[in-house]
Scaffold this active site. Structure first.
Site, PDB file in Angstrom:
ATOM      1  N   CYS A 100       0.843  -1.193   0.000  1.00 55.57           N
ATOM      2  CA  CYS A 100       0.000   0.000   0.000  1.00 55.57           C
ATOM      3  C   CYS A 100       0.878   1.242   0.000  1.00 55.57           C
ATOM      4  CB  CYS A 100      -0.872   0.024   1.243  1.00 55.57           C
ATOM      5  SG  CYS A 100      -1.941  -1.396   1.355  1.00 55.57           S
ATOM      6  N   TYR A 107      -4.331 -13.597  -4.751  1.00 58.11           N
ATOM      7  CA  TYR A 107      -3.754 -13.162  -3.470  1.00 58.11           C
ATOM      8  C   TYR A 107      -4.405 -13.875  -2.287  1.00 58.11           C
ATOM      9  CZ  TYR A 107      -2.790  -9.567   0.190  1.00 58.11           C
ATOM     10  OH  TYR A 107      -2.437  -8.882   1.317  1.00 58.11           O
ATOM     11  N   HIS A 155      -1.572 -12.555   4.083  1.00 57.74           N
ATOM     12  CA  HIS A 155      -2.096 -11.815   5.236  1.00 57.74           C
ATOM     13  C   HIS A 155      -3.435 -12.424   5.680  1.00 57.74           C
ATOM     14  CE1 HIS A 155       0.516  -8.909   2.999  1.00 57.74           C
ATOM     15  NE2 HIS A 155       1.125  -9.036   4.159  1.00 57.74           N
ATOM     16  N   ASP A 161       4.236  -9.628   8.996  1.00 49.38           N
ATOM     17  CA  ASP A 161       4.916  -9.508   7.708  1.00 49.38           C
ATOM     18  C   ASP A 161       5.796  -8.260   7.676  1.00 49.38           C
ATOM     19  OD1 ASP A 161       5.544 -10.190   5.109  1.00 49.38           O
ATOM     20  OD2 ASP A 161       3.790  -9.219   4.248  1.00 49.38           O
TER      21      ASP A 161
END
Ligand code: ADP
Ligand code: SF4
Length: 685
Positions: free
Chosen positions: A33, A170, A173, A266
């Site tokens: 991001c 994806y 996470h 992460d």
């Protein structure tokens, strides 16, 4: 290019095939991001473009919403044709610099409360959404699953149309529908999409196959997978389900991008993890697939990168933060300019930008997010427009950056520092527990300045007003920093604390100067960033009994934005530091303090021998006050903490801005380009 066999880093510059496309080297900017999202699209496009220019072979988007049933507010999206030009701006710029562009498609499942569109979120099971929102996601039925697959296909088509070279499926996470389906903890469905690992993998597999079907002839299909959730047996682990998932799908995608979940794990800060910390979790992947593997770990050292490749851990050096701190990291390694790498310090100020829905900022790289809107390039700066000599007083982060950047412009610069030691607050703070890596802010700038013959550095030079005037410099920046307040004036009550004048009351400056207060100690943290926590740790390490009082419900509350809060709280609790949350400090007396509950107003006493007040800073602007009197005042400005105390990132940015626009006034119009939302063609009547 210097990638012959004698170059120890030559292996990093080998091209690598990813399905039908070829990456020019092994540097891979993984999805991350930027805070630019859909609100500041050209800011975001130029962040990616500068990374491509700096030598990254692959430049990825952040997560990109595929459907309005998972509308992540500020993130980018690919819901329909109208969204394509937005992405094409990024891919065109990235391609101009010879990099591949990757798009990370996502459906956020129960992570998305859908506050905007009010559609009910979707998940493998009926579950409350993540976070403190009074919303539930509903369990997907077969029709929902079929629809989801169609939305995913459509988004892949749109991504190809927008010019992407790599399309991601994806499941990284703890924030994606696909990871929720993979998770033994969450996915308790009894149909063919739940239960055994083969069943839980089904939807992930279908999406990979369908993306290949849509775009696979010309685009590579990448997956991002969290191979370990760091939850032990109840989650995905790299020795359990994580491994099995990779085994099952080994050759299906064109690239494996593997990491740990959740985001807190992460993107750990340097306070809690070293470079390469993910290796133990992801090292197994390459043994199960012939496809290239990318992983992350805040890699900034070329030696570590080479070691990752040569030991067969990774094929690509993945990076988010190191690319934010230095978009030109690959080019610098290729050109043999390792000493010029502006290494990430692992502070996560960048992450805080995203979490606050604002274009990110970076402690090390003041040009980040300013590439388009202010026209700031991370490596280039226009040559000087003046013959004036520049004086910078104070060699903290603001002064060092100002002197460095003005030096880069070709000006004659004098940098005067009162003490022997350079770095100001950075040098002082890096001595505190867990902050050693932050010294990179100082060291990179000193390294650059040392090689500039036009910047002269004077240590042990306490500048008075007369001394400043005597230099005859036409441009003067006062970067004299700030001091922690002794009177307890802070954020919550915005009033001095009665009794703060007592000799048993200290500030962070005292502790950084080596003072060891007599225990038991009460530390009052009304600052709420890192300082209260690290000073408490320091005092505890010195053997004191420590009670930390804070008006917030948790310690170091701002660090929620930097992904550190839970770790900080755990570390303090494990160290035996007593935490009194939701209380202010209302008075200091002999051997005790009075605290007041921020909700009920109820007061109580805490016994102690000393008090440390971590409340607020006050600018060291006496020198400015002395100089502001005469004619020379118009050529003197304050920068960094001397202007207004803040973060190290803000001080560096302030120094940089001064070098680009020394006498920038507050103007009527914003001094940066603005992207305005286009008004819809017509209003409904
Ligand atoms: P910032 O974060 O704004 O860079 P710092 O507090 O880190 O501020 O650094 C300020 C630096 O200025 C310190 O190293 C301090 O020793 C130096 N300094 C303060 N006053 C003077 C002065 N009058 N002359 C020279 N150096 C000064
Ligand atoms: Fe690294 Fe901090 Fe910059 Fe983020 S803000 S890239 S963690 S230096």
């Amino acid at each position: 290019m210097n990638s012959d066999n004698t170059n120890p880093y030559a292996v990093l510059f080998e091209p690598v095939e990813i399905g039908p496309v070829t990456a020019r080297n092994r540097f891979y900017q993984v999805p991350h991001c930027t805070g630019a999202g859909r609100n500041y699209p050209t800011v975001g496009a130029h962040i990616r473009a500068v990374n491509a220019e700096g030598g990254w072979a692959v430049v990825s988007t952040e997560q990109c919403d595929i459907h309005h049933t998972a509308d992540m507010r500020a993130q980018i999206r690919l819901w329909g044709e109208d969204d394509v030009p937005f992405h094409a701006r990024m891919t065109e710029l990235v391609h101009q610099h010879g990099a591949l562009a990757a798009c990370e498609l996502v459906h956020n499942g129960s992570y998305s409360p859908n506050h905007i569109g009010r559609e009910i979120p979707l998940a493998p099971i009926s579950t409350p959404v993540q976070g403190p929102y009074p919303v539930h996601a509903r369990a997907m039925n077969k029709v929902d699953i079929a629809n989801f697959r169609q939305w995913h296909r459509r988004a892949a088509r749109l991504a190809k149309q927008a010019g992407f070279d790599i399309v991601y499926v994806y499941a990284g996470h703890d924030i994606t529908l696909l990871l929720e389906f993979l998770s033994p903890r969450i996915n308790t469905r009894s149909d063919e999409y739940g239960g055994s690992v083969e069943n839980r993998v089904r939807l992930f597999r279908e999406c990979i196959e369908e993306v290949r079907d849509e775009v696979g002839e010309t685009c590579a299909v990448a997956v991002r997978l969290a191979v370990d959730e760091l939850l032990g047996e109840k989650g995905i682990t790299s020795s359990g389900d994580g491994r099995e998932i990779v085994e099952i799908l080994a050759e299906l995608p064109d690239l494996w991008d593997v990491n740990v979940s959740d985001w807190n794990n992460d993107s750990m800060t340097s306070r809690f993890a070293e470079e390469g910390y993910q290796e133990p979790y992801v090292a197994f992947v390459k043994s199960l697939t012939s496809k290239p593997v990318v992983g992350v770990g805040r890699f900034t050292s070329p030696d570590t990168m080479v070691s990752q490749v040569k030991r067969g851990i990774l094929d690509f050096i993945g990076a988010a933060r190191p690319a934010i701190a230095d978009p030109f990291l690959p080019n610098k390694i290729e050109q043999g300019r390792q000493e010029d790498i502006r290494e990430c310090i692992g502070c996560n100020i960048c992450v805080s930008g995203n979490n606050l829905y604002t274009p990110m900022r970076c402690t090390q790289n003041p040009t980040r997010s300013e590439e388009w809107r202010r026209g700031w390039h991370p490596e280039r700066i226009p040559p000087r427009e003046t013959d004036d000599r520049v004086l910078v007083v104070g060699a903290g982060p603001a002064g060092l950056e100002a002197a460095r950047a003005f030096g880069q412009r070709g000006c004659e610069v004098v940098l005067a520092e009162r003490s022997r030691e350079l770095g100001g607050r950075v040098s002082r703070e890096t001595m505190l527990p867990g902050l050693a890596t932050w010294a990179r802010v100082r060291d990179w700038r000193i390294g650059q300045i040392d090689r500039m013959s036009n910047v002269t550095l004077y240590r042990d030079s306490d500048m008075t007003a007369e001394a400043v005037i005597e230099t005859g410099c036409g441009i003067v920046a006062l970067a004299t920093g700030a001091t922690w307040r002794r009177d307890g004036f802070g954020r919550t009550d915005r009033a001095v604390i009665p009794g703060a004048e007592r000799p048993s009351v200290y500030t962070p400056d005292d502790i950084m100067d080596g003072v060891e207060p007599e225990g038991p100690v009460v530390l009052f943290d009304d600052d709420h960033y890192y300082m209260g926590g690290v000073i408490a740790e320091r005092l505890r390490a010195l053997g004191s009994d420590v009670t930390l009082v804070t008006p917030e419900p948790v310690v170091s509350a701002f660090t929620n934005y930097t992904l550190e809060q839970t770790r900080i709280q755990a570390r303090l609790m494990e160290a035996g530091i007593r935490i009194v949350a939701s209380h202010t400090l209302t008075g200091i007396e002999e051997k005790m303090v009075q605290v007041k509950c921020t909700y009920t107003g109820q007061t109580s006493n805490v016994e102690c021998s000393s008090v440390v007040l971590v409340t607020a800073l006050i600018a060291n602007d006496d020198l400015y006050a002395d100089l502001a009197q005469g004619d020379h005042a118009r050529r003197i400005v304050r920068i960094g903490d001397c202007y207004a105390p803040g973060t190290i990132a803000a001080a560096v940015w302030s120094g940089h801005r001064f070098a680009r626009a020394p006498f920038a006034e507050i103007e009527d119009q914003a001094p940066f380009a603005i992207e305005r939302v286009a008004l819809s063609a017509e209003a409904r009547v």
